[in-house]
Design an enzyme around this catalytic site. Structure first.
Site, PDB file in Angstrom:
ATOM      1  N   TYR A   1      96.451  45.621  27.995  1.00  0.00           N
ATOM      2  CA  TYR A   1      95.180  45.701  28.710  1.00  0.00           C
ATOM      3  C   TYR A   1      94.399  44.399  28.604  1.00  0.00           C
ATOM      4  CZ  TYR A   1      92.385  46.206  24.409  1.00  0.00           C
ATOM      5  OH  TYR A   1      91.756  45.984  23.209  1.00  0.00           O
TER       6      TYR A   1
ATOM      7  N   ARG B   1      96.492  35.779  29.846  1.00  0.00           N
ATOM      8  CA  ARG B   1      96.828  36.502  28.608  1.00  0.00           C
ATOM      9  C   ARG B   1      97.509  37.836  28.933  1.00  0.00           C
ATOM     10  NH1 ARG B   1      92.128  37.692  24.357  1.00  0.00           N
ATOM     11  NH2 ARG B   1      91.554  39.166  25.998  1.00  0.00           N
TER      12      ARG B   1
ATOM     13  N   ARG C   1     111.447  62.066  27.759  1.00  0.00           N
ATOM     14  CA  ARG C   1     110.853  61.147  26.788  1.00  0.00           C
ATOM     15  C   ARG C   1     111.957  60.486  25.972  1.00  0.00           C
ATOM     16  NH1 ARG C   1     109.487  61.612  21.392  1.00  0.00           N
ATOM     17  NH2 ARG C   1     107.624  60.469  20.737  1.00  0.00           N
TER      18      ARG C   1
ATOM     19  N   HIS D   1     112.376  56.770  23.434  1.00  0.00           N
ATOM     20  CA  HIS D   1     111.708  55.562  22.927  1.00  0.00           C
ATOM     21  C   HIS D   1     112.172  54.301  23.657  1.00  0.00           C
ATOM     22  CE1 HIS D   1     110.651  58.357  19.792  1.00  0.00           C
ATOM     23  NE2 HIS D   1     109.888  57.459  19.189  1.00  0.00           N
TER      24      HIS D   1
ATOM     25  N   LYS E   1      97.901  41.958  23.450  1.00  0.00           N
ATOM     26  CA  LYS E   1      96.752  42.844  23.664  1.00  0.00           C
ATOM     27  C   LYS E   1      97.274  44.217  24.093  1.00  0.00           C
ATOM     28  CE  LYS E   1      91.973  42.661  25.262  1.00  0.00           C
ATOM     29  NZ  LYS E   1      91.345  43.017  24.004  1.00  0.00           N
TER      30      LYS E   1
ATOM     31  N   GLU F   1      89.930  38.775  11.370  1.00  0.00           N
ATOM     32  CA  GLU F   1      89.201  39.019  12.620  1.00  0.00           C
ATOM     33  C   GLU F   1      88.512  40.372  12.511  1.00  0.00           C
ATOM     34  OE1 GLU F   1      91.336  39.509  16.343  1.00  0.00           O
ATOM     35  OE2 GLU F   1      92.994  40.559  15.394  1.00  0.00           O
TER      36      GLU F   1
ATOM     37  N   LEU G   1      94.314  38.501  17.573  1.00  0.00           N
ATOM     38  CA  LEU G   1      94.321  38.319  19.021  1.00  0.00           C
ATOM     39  C   LEU G   1      93.693  36.958  19.323  1.00  0.00           C
ATOM     40  CD1 LEU G   1      94.890  39.750  21.792  1.00  0.00           C
ATOM     41  CD2 LEU G   1      92.440  40.129  21.872  1.00  0.00           C
TER      42      LEU G   1
HETATM   43  N1  PDD Z   1      88.475  43.369  22.389  1.00  0.00           N
HETATM   44  N2  PDD Z   1      90.319  40.667  18.494  1.00  0.00           N
HETATM   45  C1  PDD Z   1      90.538  41.944  18.848  1.00  0.00           C
HETATM   46  C2  PDD Z   1      91.337  42.801  17.940  1.00  0.00           C
HETATM   47  C3  PDD Z   1      90.016  42.425  20.063  1.00  0.00           C
HETATM   48  O1  PDD Z   1      90.246  43.695  20.436  1.00  0.00           O
HETATM   49  C4  PDD Z   1      89.225  41.564  20.878  1.00  0.00           C
HETATM   50  C5  PDD Z   1      88.647  42.005  22.187  1.00  0.00           C
HETATM   51  C6  PDD Z   1      89.022  40.244  20.449  1.00  0.00           C
HETATM   52  C7  PDD Z   1      88.239  39.256  21.277  1.00  0.00           C
HETATM   53  O2  PDD Z   1      88.950  38.872  22.428  1.00  0.00           O
HETATM   54  P1  PDD Z   1      88.199  38.369  23.732  1.00  0.00           P
HETATM   55  O3  PDD Z   1      87.279  37.291  23.300  1.00  0.00           O
HETATM   56  O4  PDD Z   1      89.287  37.872  24.582  1.00  0.00           O
HETATM   57  O5  PDD Z   1      87.465  39.541  24.307  1.00  0.00           O
HETATM   58  C8  PDD Z   1      89.599  39.823  19.262  1.00  0.00           C
HETATM   59  C9  PDD Z   1      88.090  43.869  23.691  1.00  0.00           C
HETATM   60  C10 PDD Z   1      86.791  43.335  24.170  1.00  0.00           C
HETATM   61  C11 PDD Z   1      88.167  45.380  23.694  1.00  0.00           C
HETATM   62  O6  PDD Z   1      89.143  45.881  23.156  1.00  0.00           O
HETATM   63  O7  PDD Z   1      87.296  46.050  24.255  1.00  0.00           O
END
Ligand code: PDD
Length: 280
Positions: A33, A52, A100, A102, A147, A179, A203
């Site tokens: 996503y 990304r 289903r 995996h 992501k 993070e 991320l």
């Molecule tokens: N989340 N790290 C994680 C684990 C994240 O889920 C996110 C963003 C970030 C920051 O990434 P960016 O600057 O590209 O938004 C870092 C989004 C906003 C969400 O899951 O809603």
């Protein structure tokens, strides 16, 4: 007027956009996503976000999404829903297959693509007051650079923060604050801005990259190196960055004030520069 969303090539009223019960992102969290912010009716950082998304797709062996189409769809949803301050949510699932199993389906791949644009309701006061954070052990996998919609450890960490009255949970891995549960983490320590280096354990945030660029342009020393969890009480400032949080000052970690317990000048300068960039 009904809220319009996009699903698999069609613009539909929200209520009519449904996915099959055996969609793999529902059964296996087998999907990826993006979240993109819209300022004044214009998506911000669409290109790096879509890049990304394409990378995430490659890393989980999904066919490359049609990025030009996703950009066009995003703009159309902004217009169709008369949005100005908004977020665009894009999800690509490996699709629906049965029975289903995996392993990837052997039949023709048919990924499901969903795009939802909705009004963004933030709390601008938080940037002035700053927010509280807690620390918690990072319980995620070794490919946090993807992501993925598999966010259970992130959700549990965020819930722990919410129950502690905090805005964010800072994840601790091998003794380092790496993070946030849904954001990147930065701090000022020994006179320099420090943040965990981009690698498979975090991320690579789009906001992180933009904010580090701005910091360098503003003449700050930036070092992409880990902040030891036991040095958090020596940080004079801290903040988290994300598409929705922007540059959010952290004024307290685990009940202890960061610096003087108020948003600091570096976070304020970066927040101002980021706002300018996003409004351009
Ligand atoms: N989340 N790290 C994680 C684990 C994240 O889920 C996110 C963003 C970030 C920051 O990434 P960016 O600057 O590209 O938004 C870092 C989004 C906003 C969400 O899951 O809603």
């Amino acid at each position: 007027m009904s809220h319009t969303v996009y699903l698999n090539g069609q613009f539909l009223p929200y209520e009519q956009a449904t996915i099959p019960v055996e969609d793999r992102s529902f059964l296996f969290a087998d999907g990826i996503y993006e979240v993109i912010r819209v300022y004044g009716g214009r998506p911000f950082g669409m290109e790096p976000h879509l890049k990304r998304l394409a990378r995430s797709a490659r890393e989980i062996h999904l066919p490359e999404p049609d990025l030009a189409e996703l950009a066009r769809v995003s703009l159309e949803l902004i217009a169709a829903n008369s949005l100005t301050e908004a977020t665009i949510y894009i999800q690509v699932s490996r699709g629906s297959y049965n029975p289903r199993n995996h392993a990837f389906p052997t039949s023709e791949p048919a990924p499901a693509v969903l795009v939802i644009a909705r009004p963004y309701v933030g709390n601008p006061k938080l940037h002035e007051t700053g927010v509280k954070a807690i620390t918690t052990a990072d319980q995620r996998w070794a490919r946090c650079d993807i992501k993925s919609v598999a966010l259970l450890p992130n959700i549990l960490a965020k819930q722990k923060a919410a129950e502690a009255g905090a805005y964010e949970a800072i994840l601790i891995k091998d003794g380092y604050a790496i993070e946030g549960s849904s954001s990147n983490f930065m701090a000022v320590i020994d006179g320099e801005i420090r943040t965990y280096p981009q690698c498979n354990y975090i991320l690579g945030g789009i906001t992180r990259d933009m904010v580090l660029d701005l910091a360098r342009q503003l003449g700050y020393t930036v070092r992409e190196a880990g902040i030891p969890a036991d040095a958090l009480d020596r940080c004079s400032e801290a903040w988290v960055t994300s598409t929705t949080s922007e540059v959010m000052p952290v004024i307290e970690i685990d009940g202890k004030p960061v610096g003087n317990g108020r948003p600091g000048p570096v976070a304020a300068a970066l927040s101002e520069a980021y706002t300018k960039l996003s409004q351009r």
